[in-house]
Design an enzyme around this catalytic site. Sequence first.
Site, PDB file in Angstrom:
ATOM      1  N   HIS A 172      68.098  42.218  59.685  1.00 29.83           N
ATOM      2  CA  HIS A 172      67.776  41.845  61.400  1.00 29.83           C
ATOM      3  C   HIS A 172      68.151  42.755  62.614  1.00 29.83           C
ATOM      4  O   HIS A 172      69.535  43.289  62.736  1.00 29.83           O
ATOM      5  CB  HIS A 172      67.990  40.241  61.717  1.00 29.83           C
ATOM      6  CG  HIS A 172      66.963  39.698  62.459  1.00 29.83           C
ATOM      7  ND1 HIS A 172      66.778  39.637  64.121  1.00 29.83           N
ATOM      8  CD2 HIS A 172      65.968  38.668  62.010  1.00 29.83           C
ATOM      9  CE1 HIS A 172      66.238  39.047  64.347  1.00 29.83           C
ATOM     10  NE2 HIS A 172      65.524  38.691  63.284  1.00 29.83           N
ATOM     11  N   ASP A 225      64.072  34.805  56.280  1.00 26.89           N
ATOM     12  CA  ASP A 225      63.369  35.156  55.055  1.00 26.89           C
ATOM     13  C   ASP A 225      63.941  35.385  53.795  1.00 26.89           C
ATOM     14  O   ASP A 225      63.378  35.312  52.909  1.00 26.89           O
ATOM     15  CB  ASP A 225      62.634  36.886  55.040  1.00 26.89           C
ATOM     16  CG  ASP A 225      62.587  36.815  56.676  1.00 26.89           C
ATOM     17  OD1 ASP A 225      60.498  36.146  56.855  1.00 26.89           O
ATOM     18  OD2 ASP A 225      61.897  38.023  56.749  1.00 26.89           O
TER      19      ASP A 225
END
Length: 262
Positions: free
Chosen positions: A144, A198
């Site tokens: 991320h 995700d």
Amino acid sequence: EKNILRSIKILGSTPNILASFDRIRRGKEPIQPRKDLNFASNFLYLLKGEEPKEREAKAMDIALILHAEHEMNASTFACLVTASTKSDMYSSITSGIGTLKGPLHGGANEGALRMFLEIGDPERVPSYLDNLLASKKRVMGFGHRVYKTYDPRYRILKELAMEMSKEKGEDKLFSIALRTEEEALKRLKKYNVYPNVDFYSGLVFHLLGIPIDLFTCVFAMGRIVGWCSHILEYWSDNKLIRPKALYTGDLDLVYKPINQRE
């Protein structure tokens, strides 16, 4: 006031658009939403034609909340760039959708689930990851731009995926996901790369019966709340967004007519 109403209209339309699209392509008639169901329940009802169980509706609601807002990500920024030109709300949201479509942003949950399906068995995880990383490819659902530790949204979705897998008696994919997480952490933790939102969200959507190619669309459905909020806030003190580009290359070049160039 009109833009707040437009925001509500866009958000309220998306469950109908997505569900109707999916039903029509499967040869089924679209159905009308029910006033007695909330947003999450209505979406599952419109999609599948039957009222969802309380647990399914709750899971859908949690997933939408977790996807609703995440500060200045790529799609939110795209919305604001369009909005800053004094374009309209619909065009601004369309910019966000186009950006979210990219596999490095909104498409990662679909990529993560396809990865689990491709692995097929928990025992295949180590060799699969070794081959993936040797090929310089990404482990979908890991890493991320903001979080250099565990994404807090991931923790909630992991627990949700585990509970739903047990309830439905479909724990194979969760076992693959869990082994993938464990093995990927062994290989990536030293680089501060951890699971993100995700990694398990695609599995949750799958367990809710949502077709895999609609995952990014469902992500957009949840994120519209955040996009519209940011746009409305930005318009309260609007400035045209015009980033500067830093030139790298040769300077003081002499212009040559095209017929004299090599």
